[in-house]
Structures are given as C-alpha cells and as structure tokens.
Design a protein around this motif. Structure first.
Motif, mmCIF file in Angstrom:
data_model
loop_
_atom_site.group_PDB
_atom_site.id
_atom_site.type_symbol
_atom_site.label_atom_id
_atom_site.label_comp_id
_atom_site.label_asym_id
_atom_site.label_seq_id
_atom_site.Cartn_x
_atom_site.Cartn_y
_atom_site.Cartn_z
ATOM 1 N N LEU A 300 0.830 -1.201 0.000
ATOM 2 C CA LEU A 300 0.000 0.000 0.000
ATOM 3 C C LEU A 300 0.868 1.256 0.000
ATOM 4 O O LEU A 300 0.536 2.262 -0.642
ATOM 5 N N SER A 301 2.002 1.192 0.690
ATOM 6 C CA SER A 301 2.942 2.325 0.675
ATOM 7 C C SER A 301 3.542 2.503 -0.713
ATOM 8 O O SER A 301 3.732 3.632 -1.186
ATOM 9 N N LEU A 302 3.846 1.378 -1.382
ATOM 10 C CA LEU A 302 4.357 1.451 -2.751
ATOM 11 C C LEU A 302 3.328 2.090 -3.680
ATOM 12 O O LEU A 302 3.663 2.912 -4.538
ATOM 13 N N LEU A 303 2.061 1.727 -3.485
ATOM 14 C CA LEU A 303 1.007 2.298 -4.313
ATOM 15 C C LEU A 303 0.919 3.805 -4.128
ATOM 16 O O LEU A 303 0.695 4.553 -5.087
ATOM 17 N N SER A 304 1.102 4.240 -2.893
ATOM 18 C CA SER A 304 1.091 5.674 -2.624
ATOM 19 C C SER A 304 2.213 6.379 -3.386
ATOM 20 O O SER A 304 2.020 7.452 -3.965
ATOM 21 N N GLU A 305 3.388 5.730 -3.412
ATOM 22 C CA GLU A 305 4.523 6.298 -4.141
ATOM 23 C C GLU A 305 4.274 6.282 -5.647
ATOM 24 O O GLU A 305 4.659 7.212 -6.361
ATOM 25 N N MET A 306 3.593 5.236 -6.120
ATOM 26 C CA MET A 306 3.353 5.094 -7.555
ATOM 27 C C MET A 306 2.358 6.116 -8.089
ATOM 28 O O MET A 306 2.275 6.330 -9.302
ATOM 29 N N ARG A 307 1.613 6.758 -7.216
ATOM 30 C CA ARG A 307 0.671 7.785 -7.693
ATOM 31 C C ARG A 307 1.388 8.886 -8.448
ATOM 32 O O ARG A 307 0.843 9.482 -9.372
ATOM 33 N N SER A 308 2.635 9.139 -8.043
ATOM 34 C CA SER A 308 3.398 10.190 -8.721
ATOM 35 C C SER A 308 4.477 9.645 -9.652
ATOM 36 O O SER A 308 4.953 10.346 -10.537
ATOM 37 N N SER A 309 4.855 8.363 -9.466
ATOM 38 C CA SER A 309 5.972 7.816 -10.248
ATOM 39 C C SER A 309 5.540 7.001 -11.463
ATOM 40 O O SER A 309 6.305 6.856 -12.417
ATOM 41 N N ALA A 310 4.324 6.448 -11.451
ATOM 42 C CA ALA A 310 3.901 5.531 -12.512
ATOM 43 C C ALA A 310 3.717 6.253 -13.844
ATOM 44 O O ALA A 310 3.195 7.366 -13.902
ATOM 45 N N ALA A 311 4.127 5.570 -14.910
ATOM 46 C CA ALA A 311 4.035 6.147 -16.256
ATOM 47 C C ALA A 311 2.696 5.863 -16.930
ATOM 48 O O ALA A 311 2.390 6.443 -17.975
ATOM 49 N N VAL A 312 1.899 4.952 -16.353
ATOM 50 C CA VAL A 312 0.574 4.613 -16.894
ATOM 51 C C VAL A 312 -0.418 4.587 -15.732
ATOM 52 O O VAL A 312 -0.024 4.529 -14.567
ATOM 53 N N PRO A 313 -1.735 4.642 -16.010
ATOM 54 C CA PRO A 313 -2.722 4.611 -14.924
ATOM 55 C C PRO A 313 -2.606 3.358 -14.062
ATOM 56 O O PRO A 313 -2.372 2.262 -14.569
ATOM 57 N N VAL A 314 -2.765 3.540 -12.749
ATOM 58 C CA VAL A 314 -2.753 2.424 -11.798
ATOM 59 C C VAL A 314 -4.197 2.163 -11.381
ATOM 60 O O VAL A 314 -4.864 3.043 -10.825
ATOM 61 N N ILE A 315 -4.689 0.946 -11.647
ATOM 62 C CA ILE A 315 -6.081 0.599 -11.372
ATOM 63 C C ILE A 315 -6.160 -0.197 -10.063
ATOM 64 O O ILE A 315 -5.675 -1.330 -9.985
ATOM 65 N N THR A 316 -6.748 0.402 -9.040
ATOM 66 C CA THR A 316 -6.968 -0.304 -7.780
ATOM 67 C C THR A 316 -8.446 -0.639 -7.580
ATOM 68 O O THR A 316 -8.772 -1.566 -6.835
ATOM 69 N N LYS A 317 -9.328 0.104 -8.224
ATOM 70 C CA LYS A 317 -10.756 -0.198 -8.188
ATOM 71 C C LYS A 317 -11.177 -0.619 -9.601
ATOM 72 O O LYS A 317 -11.011 0.151 -10.543
#
Length: 363
Positions: A300-317
């Motif tokens: 979950l902490s990684l996901l928080s970091e990925m909100r700003s680092s990911a190059a494509v949309p992150v789908i959690t829902k």
C-alpha cells in the motif's frame, strides 16, 4: 535498512501454456502476498498468452512503468546472468538473423532454428536456450535493453523438480502439483504453510467443464478470425481452423493441427487467443495500465509512491478501468470478458466477477 519491497507480475485467469489457470488470479495473487510479495500486478492477456519474447516485454514494461523498480528477479536453471546477457546480445545481432533464416529454410521450428544458429556463434550461450526459465531470463534482459529499462537482472537458481518434470522430493514442479490436485492427492503439503489459507474455499477450475465452452467459441469463428491471430503464418491459421471443425476435444484439435515445425505450446496459445478474441498486434509495445490484484501493508505504501511515479494509470478499483481509453480500455475489457469465460469452469458461474473484485489487501 529494512527488507526490499517486492512487486510481482502475474498472469491473469489464462496463462502462457495456453490454458486456464488452476486457481483464479485473485486467489493466486493473495497466495503470492502471503508468500512474501508486497504488491501483485496483472500481466494483461495479450502479453500473458504470448511467446517468451512478448511475455517478457509485457512484464518488463509493467515493472518499469511503476517507476519504483530497480531490479528484476526471475527463476533460472543456470543462475548465470553473464551467460544469459551474452545470449541476449547475440540474439539481437545481424549475424544470428542470417543464420536463423538458413536454419528455418530446412523446415525446423523457430525455437530449434534459433538455438542452432546461436550454437554456431557461441555453444556456451546456446545452452541456455535449452531450458524454459533461462529462455525467459534471456528475453527479460533483451526487453530491458530494448525498452531502456535500467533494472538489474537477478537470476535465482531453480531448485527441485525441473519444468514439467515429476519428482519424489519436497520441491515439486507446478505441473506435478496440478496433476496431484486433479487426481485428488494432497498437493497442499508441498505448498509453503504460510500460503495455504489463500486456497481455502477457492476453485479449482474444472478444465472439462470449461472445454465445451471454449470449443463452442472456436467453432463459431471463421477463417478470417484465425488469420488475424498472433503467430498466424505459413497456413497455420487454415490448419487450426480445419482442426477446430473436425476435432471433438481440444486435445484432438491439437493433434490434428500438430506438426514438427510448430511447438505444441504455440498451438495451445493460438487456440486460446482465438477463443478469447486476442488478435495480432494487441501485444505490441507494453501494457497501457497497471492493475493491482493484491497488496500487503508495504504494498500500500508502494502504491502511494506510484501515484506520482507511474508512467501509466494504476487501477486499484475495477470500475476505474472503464475510465481508460483506446487500446488500454480495449485490453481491460478483454480481460474482464475472459474472466466470464473462465467462470464457466468454476462452481460459481456468474459473470461480471472481474468488475466486482478489488485487490486483496493482506496486512
């Protein structure tokens, strides 16, 4: 310094061997987190049902797109990163391409031609193309180089039974565990105790129940549908189409379509691609979104970091997948539809599960 977080990329409900996964993707993702992974993301179908090259490109592309991955760990028979890297470099050389064309003209299969050509350039390097995990390792390194993904390759030596081999030891192969499960044997005793709870009350999928649904979909396709399949060439599409109309089971279809030029794994993948609506070109490039299947507290902490680092949309829902556009949306909807077919092999055969099921959070 604490433990390094682990992100795992996992195939969904259908896997590279061209079959339905024994357990659904959310069950397997939960088991992976219980086994030590912190975040599990899905490799979408067009890449999961690809050859080693496409599979590796999709997986590497996903990990690099997270923006938080610095090393890529994978199973390996040799455990020799240097040799794998050397083979990867030679496979991309002009000299190898020329030799491969010469071998292919003799009528041998693509994998055999590639290994024979590499053996002429470097017998030591060609040895790694004889084992499946090393083949994938080579393709991971090639994908990292092609995509400019600055990740360190880490080869983990595979122990116990080899790929698709049986053993009497404590470390059984996945294929042996599948056979044990289907014959009613106690397969769970060979699974780490920590992950066993993930399988309680889940699956497994019944391949016999699923087979009729897959065959019916295949029988409804026309010649143009088979011609549009990935890897359809040299009349293989017509060969498969004819076999589908004649064979009374998937094994009969495969037997009718088989030849020494085409590996059975390729035929299985093509049949499943046909049944699921995967067409040539869908696995070009890398996936356009990251779908999360399971996470730990660290995940979950990684996901928080990925909100700003990911190059494509992150789908959690899952519902948010509908906000994707273009090729990414087409791929997301393809995976959801595939889940509806997969469900026909389960006890709960209702549709729509892929859009109702969110990530498993294990704290």
């Amino acid at each position: 310094m604490g433990p390094v977080p682990v992100i795992a990329v996992m195939s969904g409900d259908f896997v590279q061997r061209g079959e339905a996964a024994v357990f659904d993707k959310h069950t397997r993702a939960g088991a992976a987190v219980l086994g030590g992974a912190d975040l599990v993301i899905e490799l979408p179908l067009p890449w999961a049902l690809s050859s080693a090259e496409g599979f590796a490109r999709g997986a590497v592309g996903l990990l690099w797109a997270t923006g938080v991955v610095g090393a890529l760990s994978f199973g390996s028979e040799s455990g020799d990163v240097r040799r794998l890297a050397e083979a990867a470099g030679l496979l991309d050389s002009d000299g190898l391409r020329v030799l491969m064309l010469e071998k292919l003209r003799t009528g041998v299969s693509y994998p055999a031609a590639r290994q024979a050509a590499l053996a002429q350039l470097s017998p030591e390097s060609s040895a790694v193309l004889a084992t499946p995990n090393d083949i994938l390792g080579v393709e991971y390194i090639r994908a990292m180089r092609a995509l400019g993904a600055d990740m360190k390759p880490l080869a983990v030596v595979r122990r116990g039974a080899g790929h698709d081999e049986d053993s009497d030891g404590e470390l059984r192969s996945a294929s042996q565990l599948r056979k044990m499960l289907r014959s009613g044997e106690d397969w769970l005793r060979f699974v780490p105790e920590a992950v066993r709870p993930a399988f309680a009350g889940a699956g497994p999928v019944d391949p016999d129940r699923l087979e009729c649904a897959v065959l019916s979909r295949l029988r409804m396709l026309g010649g143009s549908d088979f011609a549009a399949l990935p890897d359809a060439s040299e009349g293989l599409d017509r060969r498969l189409h004819s076999a589908v109309l004649e064979g009374g089971s998937l094994e009969e279809v495969l037997a009718l379509a088989a030849s020494k030029r085409y590996p059975m794994s390729r035929l299985r993948r093509m049949l499943m691609c046909a049944a699921l609506g995967i067409r040539r070109g869908m696995n070009s490039g890398t996936p356009g979104y990251i779908r999360v299947l399971a996470a730990s507290r660290t995940g979950l902490s990684l996901l928080s970091e990925m909100r700003s680092s990911a190059a494509v949309p992150v789908i959690t829902k899952p519902a948010h997948g509908r906000r994707l556009t273009g090729k990414a949306l087409e791929c997301f909807e393809l995976c959801a539809a595939a889940r509806d077919l997969y469900a026909l092999g389960l006890t709960d055969r209702r549709g729509g599960a892929d859009l109702r099921t969110g990530p498993r959070i294990i704290k």
